[in-house]
Design a protein around this motif. Structure first.
Motif: not given
Length: 160
Positions: A131-132, A135, A139-140, A143
């Motif tokens: 995500r870093r 984004a 990916r969110r 996570h």
């Protein structure tokens, strides 16, 4: 809705603490390890509640509720990473303490479930890096999916 979720969180924490007391401990190192793990769990629970705050923002039809929750989430996001780092360090301390005691059998179900939970935690931390770097919605979702998988493994580990 918010009070119901807070009640569930408080009950979850109380059940875990009472379960830990019920199981007892063989040494002061084990007790210290359990207390460290409980602190890490509380911090992790605070972080996972971010998902539910965002969910309530999306689902609420009342504008004032959305604005209030958005202000809360903005404050919470500032502390999300420091809380996660602290919880991770506490988990590492818990694992090191439990492994270092001579009372822990490395091949029992409790230890194996803890190792599996740490493996999931590593994947969760990797999802943070993803995500870093870039984004995206995928990916969110990865996570928060890994966060809930980790929560499931931690609950399993606690109650084995």
């Amino acid at each position: 809705m918010i009070t119901r979720w807070l009640t569930i969180n408080i009950i979850t924490i109380l059940v875990i603490v009472l379960w830990s007391l019920y199981q007892g401990y063989d040494s002061s190192y084990i007790l210290m390890g359990k207390i460290i793990a409980q602190a890490a769990f509380i911090l992790f629970l605070i972080n996972i509640n971010m998902y539910f705050v965002f969910l309530l923002i999306r689902k609420s039809k009342i504008r004032n509720v959305k604005v209030k929750l958005a202000k809360i989430s903005k404050k919470m996001m500032r502390y999300h990473i420091p809380i996660a780092i602290t919880a991770t360090l506490l988990i590492i301390a818990h694992a090191a303490l439990m492994i270092s005691t001579r009372f822990v059998n490395l091949w029992n179900t409790k230890t194996v479930s803890g190792a599996a939970a740490i493996g999931i935690l590593i994947i969760l931390l990797f999802s943070v890096l993803l995500r870093r770097w870039k984004a995206s919605g995928k990916r969110r979702k990865f996570h928060f999916t890994m966060a809930f998988v980790f929560l499931g493994f931690v609950i399993l580990h606690v109650f084995i």
